[in-house]
Design a protein around this motif. Structure first.
Motif, PDB file in Angstrom:
ATOM      1  N   VAL A   6      72.603 101.871  40.361  1.00 20.45           N
ATOM      2  CA  VAL A   6      72.873 103.149  39.711  1.00 20.45           C
ATOM      3  C   VAL A   6      71.720 104.110  39.954  1.00 20.45           C
ATOM      4  O   VAL A   6      71.923 105.290  40.250  1.00 20.45           O
ATOM      5  N   CYS A   7      70.503 103.607  39.878  1.00 24.97           N
ATOM      6  CA  CYS A   7      69.329 104.488  39.958  1.00 24.97           C
ATOM      7  C   CYS A   7      69.096 105.046  41.349  1.00 24.97           C
ATOM      8  O   CYS A   7      68.286 105.961  41.516  1.00 24.97           O
ATOM      9  N   ALA A   8      69.797 104.536  42.345  1.00 26.57           N
ATOM     10  CA  ALA A   8      69.637 105.079  43.698  1.00 26.57           C
ATOM     11  C   ALA A   8      70.093 106.526  43.769  1.00 26.57           C
ATOM     12  O   ALA A   8      69.706 107.272  44.680  1.00 26.57           O
ATOM     13  N   GLU A   9      70.903 106.944  42.797  1.00 26.46           N
ATOM     14  CA  GLU A   9      71.393 108.323  42.772  1.00 26.46           C
ATOM     15  C   GLU A   9      70.470 109.256  42.002  1.00 26.46           C
ATOM     16  O   GLU A   9      70.685 110.463  41.984  1.00 26.46           O
ATOM     17  N   PHE A  10      69.439 108.712  41.349  1.00 27.77           N
ATOM     18  CA  PHE A  10      68.541 109.555  40.572  1.00 27.77           C
ATOM     19  C   PHE A  10      67.608 110.325  41.486  1.00 27.77           C
ATOM     20  O   PHE A  10      67.127 109.785  42.499  1.00 27.77           O
ATOM     21  N   PRO A  11      67.315 111.588  41.170  1.00 20.98           N
ATOM     22  CA  PRO A  11      66.359 112.361  41.980  1.00 20.98           C
ATOM     23  C   PRO A  11      65.002 111.669  42.048  1.00 20.98           C
ATOM     24  O   PRO A  11      64.483 111.191  41.041  1.00 20.98           O
TER      25      PRO A  11
END
Length: 333
Positions: free
Chosen positions: A320-325
């Motif tokens: 999920v965190c791969a999409e965080f800036p």
């Protein structure tokens, strides 16, 4: 106290420097070895590196992600492979209240009195004589106000604004905190017991089943913990090395009701800790935590309690965190 903080900061900086220069080959070899057995990809580089650096800085052994059975090992595996977008809202102390209301009904959370983007947005004038000030996106930013007309307002303002200026959990890979919209809020002050906050019933759960209880009391003075099994039987273990272990516990009359609340909130997650307060005539959900102490325990409980979590390593979820800036970073060497 200030001297100890300076020493801790200096140690952290030193350990981070050592990490970059002293163990490059060791960590690179571990990455290659783990990649041969685990569903790791280029997208995991940053988080993998962050987790191992946090272990090094805290003088914790690198996690055995392949077959480790300790609590720490399983928490680090879940950071990488157990991500679920629902965890962000459940970690947000304000958003959690809405979810609790949807699952359990009214009356299971402390009443929010005021909230805003910073301390100055909280309407102190409209608050009752006693309340609690918190940040919604981190751990530890909790300040009790027993007299609205006499409390260190500037000190609390400074600490809360400092809290919302940072991204909590960034250095330890606790990704679920990173995207939470940061706010400061005031909520009702739950009744103190003997001059201390009400005891914490921290139920460690797996997919709707309580595994053990971490009962914490006398918080803020000589904080103590008792570890019991699901039936309330004392297990004789120390879990949190920062607390004094006690080996006596009396089950409250509404024990089953506490279990029911914890298990209702924990369904659908391989591991989560559900924190409850048991008040006269009322159970309050405080927070839900997916990475307690960032998986950095140094106790016998880390080994023994970790065995109770039946982690299914075949259930690998997408990052999920791969999409965080700002998440993606090149391998640091």
């Amino acid at each position: 106290m200030l001297y100890k903080k300076i020493l801790r900061k200096a140690r952290t900086v030193t350990r981070k420097t050592q990490f970059q220069f002293a163990i490059r080959h060791q960590l690179n070899s571990k990455w290659q070895s783990d990649c041969s057995c685990l569903a790791l990809s280029q997208r995991h580089f940053f988080l993998f590196h962050t987790i191992h650096q946090a272990c090094w800085v805290n003088q914790i052994p690198f996690p055995d992600l392949i077959a480790g059975q300790s609590f720490n090992d399983k928490i680090q595996w879940l950071k990488l492979f157990g991500q679920d977008s629902r965890m962000v809202a459940l970690t947000d102390k304000l958003a959690l209240k809405q979810i609790v209301g949807q699952r359990l009904g009214a009356g299971f959370v402390a009443t929010t009195l005021s909230q805003g983007a910073s301390y100055r947005d909280v309407d102190i004038a409209s608050l009752p004589g006693q309340f609690v000030l918190k940040a919604n996106h981190d751990s530890g930013s909790v300040y009790f106000v027993h007299n609205k007309n006499d409390f260190p307002a500037k000190h609390y303002e400074s600490r809360l604004n400092r809290a919302i200026s940072r991204t909590f959990g960034k250095s330890g890979g606790e990704w679920q905190y990173w995207p939470i919209p940061k706010q400061v809020f005031a909520e009702e002050l739950l009744p103190f017991v003997g001059g201390a906050p009400p005891p914490d019933y921290k139920f460690h759960c797996s997919d709707g089943q309580v595994l053990w209880l971490q009962y914490i009391f006398d918080r803020g003075r000589h904080t103590k913990e008792v570890i019991t099994d699901r039936d309330g039987k004392v297990m004789g273990l120390n879990f949190d090395q920062h607390m004094t272990s006690v080996f006596e516990f009396k089950r409250p009359a509404n024990w089953q009701a506490l279990l029911d609340v914890a298990e209702a909130m924990s369904r659908g997650f391989q591991y989560v800790r559900v924190d409850l307060y048991n008040l006269p005539g009322r159970i309050v959900v405080g927070e839900m935590t997916f990475t307690p102490l960032n998986g950095m325990y140094q106790s016998e409980g880390n080994i023994e309690l970790g065995k109770l979590i039946h982690l299914d390593r075949t259930k690998v979820r997408d990052l999920v965190c791969a999409e965080f800036p700002g998440h993606t970073r090149r391998w640091p060497w």
